[in-house]
Motif scaffolding. Structure first.
Motif, PDB file in Angstrom:
ATOM      1  N   LYS A   1      24.691  -4.695 -14.349  1.00  0.00           N
ATOM      2  CA  LYS A   1      24.572  -3.579 -15.294  1.00  0.00           C
ATOM      3  C   LYS A   1      23.113  -3.284 -15.641  1.00  0.00           C
ATOM      4  O   LYS A   1      22.740  -2.134 -15.825  1.00  0.00           O
ATOM      5  CB  LYS A   1      25.374  -3.859 -16.570  1.00  0.00           C
ATOM      6  N   LEU A   2      22.302  -4.337 -15.747  1.00  0.00           N
ATOM      7  CA  LEU A   2      20.887  -4.166 -16.092  1.00  0.00           C
ATOM      8  C   LEU A   2      20.008  -3.955 -14.859  1.00  0.00           C
ATOM      9  O   LEU A   2      18.814  -3.749 -14.982  1.00  0.00           O
ATOM     10  CB  LEU A   2      20.388  -5.380 -16.880  1.00  0.00           C
ATOM     11  N   LYS A   3      20.627  -4.064 -13.673  1.00  0.00           N
ATOM     12  CA  LYS A   3      19.906  -3.900 -12.409  1.00  0.00           C
ATOM     13  C   LYS A   3      18.721  -4.861 -12.316  1.00  0.00           C
ATOM     14  O   LYS A   3      17.580  -4.464 -12.110  1.00  0.00           O
ATOM     15  CB  LYS A   3      19.455  -2.447 -12.224  1.00  0.00           C
ATOM     16  N   CYS A   4      19.025  -6.157 -12.542  1.00  0.00           N
ATOM     17  CA  CYS A   4      17.990  -7.182 -12.422  1.00  0.00           C
ATOM     18  C   CYS A   4      18.597  -8.451 -11.859  1.00  0.00           C
ATOM     19  O   CYS A   4      19.798  -8.527 -11.622  1.00  0.00           O
ATOM     20  CB  CYS A   4      17.313  -7.428 -13.774  1.00  0.00           C
ATOM     21  N   GLU A   5      17.776  -9.431 -11.624  1.00  0.00           N
ATOM     22  CA  GLU A   5      18.204 -10.705 -11.053  1.00  0.00           C
ATOM     23  C   GLU A   5      18.961 -11.536 -12.096  1.00  0.00           C
ATOM     24  O   GLU A   5      18.589 -11.522 -13.273  1.00  0.00           O
ATOM     25  CB  GLU A   5      16.992 -11.506 -10.577  1.00  0.00           C
ATOM     26  N   PRO A   6      19.993 -12.271 -11.674  1.00  0.00           N
ATOM     27  CA  PRO A   6      20.712 -13.139 -12.609  1.00  0.00           C
ATOM     28  C   PRO A   6      19.801 -14.127 -13.344  1.00  0.00           C
ATOM     29  O   PRO A   6      20.033 -14.439 -14.508  1.00  0.00           O
ATOM     30  CB  PRO A   6      21.724 -13.869 -11.719  1.00  0.00           C
ATOM     31  N   SER A   7      18.741 -14.603 -12.685  1.00  0.00           N
ATOM     32  CA  SER A   7      17.833 -15.543 -13.355  1.00  0.00           C
ATOM     33  C   SER A   7      17.129 -14.880 -14.541  1.00  0.00           C
ATOM     34  O   SER A   7      16.866 -15.535 -15.553  1.00  0.00           O
ATOM     35  CB  SER A   7      16.810 -16.097 -12.376  1.00  0.00           C
ATOM     36  N   ASN A   8      16.831 -13.580 -14.437  1.00  0.00           N
ATOM     37  CA  ASN A   8      16.235 -12.866 -15.564  1.00  0.00           C
ATOM     38  C   ASN A   8      17.215 -12.791 -16.729  1.00  0.00           C
ATOM     39  O   ASN A   8      16.832 -12.952 -17.887  1.00  0.00           O
ATOM     40  CB  ASN A   8      15.830 -11.438 -15.168  1.00  0.00           C
ATOM     41  N   VAL A   9      18.484 -12.539 -16.411  1.00  0.00           N
ATOM     42  CA  VAL A   9      19.512 -12.453 -17.448  1.00  0.00           C
ATOM     43  C   VAL A   9      19.649 -13.797 -18.155  1.00  0.00           C
ATOM     44  O   VAL A   9      19.764 -13.845 -19.377  1.00  0.00           O
ATOM     45  CB  VAL A   9      20.863 -11.992 -16.845  1.00  0.00           C
ATOM     46  N   THR A  10      19.593 -14.878 -17.390  1.00  0.00           N
ATOM     47  CA  THR A  10      19.691 -16.210 -17.991  1.00  0.00           C
ATOM     48  C   THR A  10      18.593 -16.404 -19.036  1.00  0.00           C
ATOM     49  O   THR A  10      18.859 -16.880 -20.142  1.00  0.00           O
ATOM     50  CB  THR A  10      19.600 -17.295 -16.900  1.00  0.00           C
ATOM     51  N   GLY A  11      17.368 -16.013 -18.703  1.00  0.00           N
ATOM     52  CA  GLY A  11      16.257 -16.156 -19.644  1.00  0.00           C
ATOM     53  C   GLY A  11      16.438 -15.296 -20.887  1.00  0.00           C
ATOM     54  O   GLY A  11      16.145 -15.738 -22.003  1.00  0.00           O
ATOM     55  N   ILE A  12      16.919 -14.087 -20.708  1.00  0.00           N
ATOM     56  CA  ILE A  12      17.130 -13.187 -21.851  1.00  0.00           C
ATOM     57  C   ILE A  12      18.228 -13.741 -22.752  1.00  0.00           C
ATOM     58  O   ILE A  12      18.082 -13.780 -23.980  1.00  0.00           O
ATOM     59  CB  ILE A  12      17.471 -11.756 -21.371  1.00  0.00           C
ATOM     60  N   VAL A  13      19.330 -14.208 -22.147  1.00  0.00           N
ATOM     61  CA  VAL A  13      20.419 -14.786 -22.943  1.00  0.00           C
ATOM     62  C   VAL A  13      19.924 -16.038 -23.664  1.00  0.00           C
ATOM     63  O   VAL A  13      20.248 -16.251 -24.839  1.00  0.00           O
ATOM     64  CB  VAL A  13      21.660 -15.079 -22.075  1.00  0.00           C
ATOM     65  N   ASP A  14      19.100 -16.851 -22.993  1.00  0.00           N
ATOM     66  CA  ASP A  14      18.527 -18.042 -23.651  1.00  0.00           C
ATOM     67  C   ASP A  14      17.790 -17.650 -24.925  1.00  0.00           C
ATOM     68  O   ASP A  14      17.963 -18.279 -25.975  1.00  0.00           O
ATOM     69  CB  ASP A  14      17.552 -18.767 -22.717  1.00  0.00           C
ATOM     70  N   ARG A  15      16.946 -16.618 -24.833  1.00  0.00           N
ATOM     71  CA  ARG A  15      16.157 -16.204 -26.001  1.00  0.00           C
ATOM     72  C   ARG A  15      17.048 -15.630 -27.109  1.00  0.00           C
ATOM     73  O   ARG A  15      16.825 -15.897 -28.296  1.00  0.00           O
ATOM     74  CB  ARG A  15      15.068 -15.224 -25.581  1.00  0.00           C
ATOM     75  N   LEU A  16      18.071 -14.875 -26.736  1.00  0.00           N
ATOM     76  CA  LEU A  16      19.000 -14.343 -27.741  1.00  0.00           C
ATOM     77  C   LEU A  16      19.813 -15.475 -28.375  1.00  0.00           C
ATOM     78  O   LEU A  16      20.088 -15.450 -29.577  1.00  0.00           O
ATOM     79  CB  LEU A  16      19.936 -13.305 -27.117  1.00  0.00           C
ATOM     80  N   GLU A  17      20.157 -16.460 -27.571  1.00  0.00           N
ATOM     81  CA  GLU A  17      20.926 -17.602 -28.066  1.00  0.00           C
ATOM     82  C   GLU A  17      20.087 -18.401 -29.075  1.00  0.00           C
ATOM     83  O   GLU A  17      20.594 -18.816 -30.126  1.00  0.00           O
ATOM     84  CB  GLU A  17      21.335 -18.481 -26.881  1.00  0.00           C
ATOM     85  N   THR A  18      18.807 -18.590 -28.772  1.00  0.00           N
ATOM     86  CA  THR A  18      17.904 -19.307 -29.670  1.00  0.00           C
ATOM     87  C   THR A  18      17.834 -18.633 -31.042  1.00  0.00           C
ATOM     88  O   THR A  18      17.746 -19.307 -32.069  1.00  0.00           O
ATOM     89  CB  THR A  18      16.484 -19.385 -29.050  1.00  0.00           C
ATOM     90  N   ARG A  19      17.915 -17.307 -31.045  1.00  0.00           N
ATOM     91  CA  ARG A  19      17.866 -16.548 -32.306  1.00  0.00           C
ATOM     92  C   ARG A  19      19.231 -16.413 -32.974  1.00  0.00           C
ATOM     93  O   ARG A  19      19.351 -15.784 -34.026  1.00  0.00           O
ATOM     94  CB  ARG A  19      17.305 -15.157 -32.049  1.00  0.00           C
ATOM     95  N   GLY A  20      20.275 -16.954 -32.357  1.00  0.00           N
ATOM     96  CA  GLY A  20      21.612 -16.876 -32.942  1.00  0.00           C
ATOM     97  C   GLY A  20      22.279 -15.524 -32.762  1.00  0.00           C
ATOM     98  O   GLY A  20      23.222 -15.192 -33.484  1.00  0.00           O
ATOM     99  N   LEU A  21      21.809 -14.746 -31.769  1.00  0.00           N
ATOM    100  CA  LEU A  21      22.357 -13.402 -31.554  1.00  0.00           C
ATOM    101  C   LEU A  21      23.380 -13.374 -30.418  1.00  0.00           C
ATOM    102  O   LEU A  21      24.146 -12.415 -30.300  1.00  0.00           O
ATOM    103  CB  LEU A  21      21.226 -12.414 -31.263  1.00  0.00           C
ATOM    104  N   ALA A  22      23.374 -14.395 -29.576  1.00  0.00           N
ATOM    105  CA  ALA A  22      24.313 -14.467 -28.444  1.00  0.00           C
ATOM    106  C   ALA A  22      24.712 -15.916 -28.244  1.00  0.00           C
ATOM    107  O   ALA A  22      24.049 -16.836 -28.735  1.00  0.00           O
ATOM    108  CB  ALA A  22      23.671 -13.912 -27.171  1.00  0.00           C
ATOM    109  N   GLU A  23      25.815 -16.097 -27.525  1.00  0.00           N
ATOM    110  CA  GLU A  23      26.300 -17.434 -27.206  1.00  0.00           C
ATOM    111  C   GLU A  23      26.962 -17.398 -25.841  1.00  0.00           C
ATOM    112  O   GLU A  23      27.359 -16.344 -25.358  1.00  0.00           O
ATOM    113  CB  GLU A  23      27.295 -17.917 -28.265  1.00  0.00           C
TER     114      GLU A  23
END
Length: 149
Positions: free
Chosen positions: A64-86
């Motif tokens: 959906k974001l037209k990027c590599e899965p590894s990039n998504v992993t990093g973005i989700v990691d940062r959102l998870e650290t802030r308590g915005l995603a899990e």
């Protein structure tokens, strides 16, 4: 060997392309400002907005974001650290992890959507018929079928 010459773009088509580019740039700028107001990058905000609609597997987010899965992993990691995603197991396939917005993540995503005046205000100036026509023309440009509303 024959060379295939592409036709030159006519002035009206050039103007339409420039107008579309201006609309996209203004929307992008406003989206980045809205994201920054929540201390998010544009990519984090886009991902969080997607997750606020439904939990998604990382691979689908990358598509959906037209990027590599590894990039998504990093973005989700940062959102998870802030308590915005899990991350949570997919009930349909326990081997697959879904990313999901937390309640706070959904609240922030709602605030992002509400702050996008440029996306909302010009469209409010158009009638329903004009918005349907614009939507159908854009879908046609993208090779999609119109809804037939």
């Amino acid at each position: 060997m024959a060379t295939h010459k592409r036709p030159r773009m006519d002035p009206l088509s050039m103007e339409v392309v420039e107008l579309i580019g201006t609309v996209v740039a203004r929307y992008h700028d406003e989206y980045e400002e809205a994201a920054a107001a929540h201390a998010l990058t544009g990519a984090q905000a886009r991902l969080l907005t997607l997750l606020s609609l439904e939990p998604l597997p990382m691979r689908r987010l990358a598509q959906k974001l037209k990027c590599e899965p590894s990039n998504v992993t990093g973005i989700v990691d940062r959102l998870e650290t802030r308590g915005l995603a899990e991350r949570r197991p997919d009930p349909a396939d326990r081997r697959v992890k879904l990313a999901a917005a937390t309640p706070e993540g959904r609240r922030i995503a709602g605030g992002l959507r509400d702050s996008l005046d440029f996306a909302r205000e010009p469209l409010a100036e158009l009638s329903d018929r004009e918005r349907l026509a614009l939507r159908d023309l854009l879908r046609r440009m993208l090779g999609q079928e119109p809804d037939g509303d």
